[in-house]
Enzyme design. Sequence first.
Site, mmCIF file in Angstrom:
data_model
loop_
_atom_site.group_PDB
_atom_site.id
_atom_site.type_symbol
_atom_site.label_atom_id
_atom_site.label_comp_id
_atom_site.label_asym_id
_atom_site.label_seq_id
_atom_site.Cartn_x
_atom_site.Cartn_y
_atom_site.Cartn_z
ATOM 1 N N ALA A 55 0.799 -1.234 0.000
ATOM 2 C CA ALA A 55 0.000 0.000 0.000
ATOM 3 C C ALA A 55 0.835 1.289 0.000
ATOM 4 O O ALA A 55 0.599 2.183 -0.824
ATOM 5 C CB ALA A 55 -0.965 -0.040 1.181
ATOM 6 N N ARG A 90 -5.541 -0.305 -8.844
ATOM 7 C CA ARG A 90 -5.777 -1.345 -7.826
ATOM 8 C C ARG A 90 -6.802 -0.813 -6.822
ATOM 9 O O ARG A 90 -6.677 0.318 -6.363
ATOM 10 C CB ARG A 90 -4.466 -1.740 -7.130
ATOM 11 C CG ARG A 90 -3.492 -2.425 -8.093
ATOM 12 C CD ARG A 90 -2.380 -3.146 -7.367
ATOM 13 N NE ARG A 90 -2.870 -4.299 -6.645
ATOM 14 C CZ ARG A 90 -2.136 -4.968 -5.741
ATOM 15 N NH1 ARG A 90 -0.899 -4.581 -5.463
ATOM 16 N NH2 ARG A 90 -2.629 -6.016 -5.107
ATOM 17 N N ASP A 244 -3.610 -2.944 4.057
ATOM 18 C CA ASP A 244 -3.819 -2.142 2.846
ATOM 19 C C ASP A 244 -4.888 -1.088 3.055
ATOM 20 O O ASP A 244 -4.988 -0.133 2.288
ATOM 21 C CB ASP A 244 -4.187 -3.056 1.678
ATOM 22 C CG ASP A 244 -3.041 -4.010 1.402
ATOM 23 O OD1 ASP A 244 -2.963 -5.052 2.075
ATOM 24 O OD2 ASP A 244 -2.200 -3.692 0.551
ATOM 25 N N LYS A 255 -3.547 -8.801 2.986
ATOM 26 C CA LYS A 255 -3.416 -9.898 2.034
ATOM 27 C C LYS A 255 -4.254 -11.103 2.454
ATOM 28 O O LYS A 255 -4.337 -11.437 3.631
ATOM 29 C CB LYS A 255 -1.935 -10.276 1.930
ATOM 30 C CG LYS A 255 -1.593 -11.332 0.927
ATOM 31 C CD LYS A 255 -2.108 -11.038 -0.467
ATOM 32 C CE LYS A 255 -1.656 -9.684 -0.992
ATOM 33 N NZ LYS A 255 -2.355 -9.278 -2.214
HETATM 34 O O1 MRU Z 1 -0.997 -7.252 -3.225
HETATM 35 P P1 MRU Z 1 0.114 -6.551 -2.492
HETATM 36 O O2 MRU Z 1 1.424 -7.274 -2.557
HETATM 37 O O3 MRU Z 1 0.221 -5.096 -2.895
HETATM 38 O O4 MRU Z 1 -0.393 -6.575 -0.998
HETATM 39 C C1 MRU Z 1 0.361 -6.088 0.082
HETATM 40 C C2 MRU Z 1 -0.145 -6.620 1.356
HETATM 41 O O5 MRU Z 1 -1.262 -7.041 1.484
HETATM 42 C C3 MRU Z 1 0.776 -6.659 2.479
HETATM 43 O O6 MRU Z 1 0.376 -7.639 3.387
HETATM 44 C C4 MRU Z 1 0.989 -5.423 3.236
HETATM 45 O O7 MRU Z 1 0.918 -5.624 4.573
HETATM 46 C C5 MRU Z 1 0.146 -4.255 3.031
HETATM 47 S S1 MRU Z 1 1.229 -3.006 2.519
HETATM 48 C C6 MRU Z 1 2.327 -2.673 3.824
#
Ligand code: MRU
Length: 370
Positions: A55, A90, A244, A255
């Site tokens: 993010a 996104r 995120d 995630k």
């Molecule tokens: O799909 P991504 O790789 O952009 O997702 C990132 C995440 O979900 C991470 O777990 C993260 O903690 C969030 S950004 C610090």
Amino acid sequence: MNVRGKPMRTIWLEPDGGAVGIIDQTRLPHDFVAVQLGTLAEAAHAIRAMLVRGAPLIGATAAYGMALAMRQDASDRALDASCATLLATRPTAVNLRWAIEEMRALLRPLAPGERAAAAYRRAGEIADEDVAINRAIGRHGLGLIEAAWERAGKHRPVELLTHCNAGWLATVDWGTALAPVYAAHERGIPLHVWVDETRPRNQGASLTAWELGQHGVAHTVIVDNAGGHLMQHGRVDLCITGTDRTTASGDVANKIGTYLKALAAHDNGVPFYVALPSPTMDWSIEDGVRDIPIEERDATEVTEIAGRLSDGSTARVRLVPEGSPAANYAFDVTPARLVTGLITERGVCPASRAGLLSLFPERRQLMAGE
Ligand code: MRU
């Protein structure tokens, strides 16, 4: 953080003062490749195709993407179109919207001739602010790791579990969930990180493991389903993940698979913390399960897997029978009741509306019902 012993960031302005450099994260861990972004379209592609991801880094890239756009065409029409193009890349990480709104609010009142310089300046500030925020998250989270070390009687390393990649690769530097890990490592506290591989794109196995290894932090990659077993056997002192988007009531989108890890932590009495910079807060919503849009990505990320062959080349191979459909939800929401605390740049607070307002009192009037 260090790459081959040298400190670097994930995004930078090239010496020509126009192009923007990034690390192509789709090539890690096997190849370290820097890429130059010269146009808005290239910045949007880098976010959509996940050359940059996480993010905070998505937000910083979008800010630089606006600067690249203003260099090409600084008209009102181009300003609005660039915002729309970047916003569509996104849906879940709210830092994207935050950065675009910051840039739009700055640039709109300016004359077109002033916009490019102002956009580069603000994008650079957003990147620097991200580093400062994450450093502060590291300082606040360090206390939690120190406390775990005390509880362990200082006889063995602190055992942490993290999901996906919320390290420096997900930000401009330091990371969110891993900032406390790097701070503790610098402080000389012995620790070991269990790294969830994080199917389908394996950000844990390929990115978290890589960056921890580059920085010399002890870690072990585990399959996504192993965390519950380790917690049952007292092998995890605390979990720290990133996010995120976090709602005003403390619900956490992260995630896919984070929710299941939080359930296992709850069942086993393992503290489950989420580290977040303030631009990851979405103060406009309360109920994360209902209101956070969950990105659905291409099914091939589930049906296929990429890796390095013994001859050193990389390849994609199919895992799933031809014809079996696959679904690819990229994020899930962990309800605030399963989160022990939120680690922010202003300190650690309960994952609740009251907890968040205690650290961000200026948000009080913006929140529904206040
Ligand atoms: O799909 P991504 O790789 O952009 O997702 C990132 C995440 O979900 C991470 O777990 C993260 O903690 C969030 S950004 C610090």
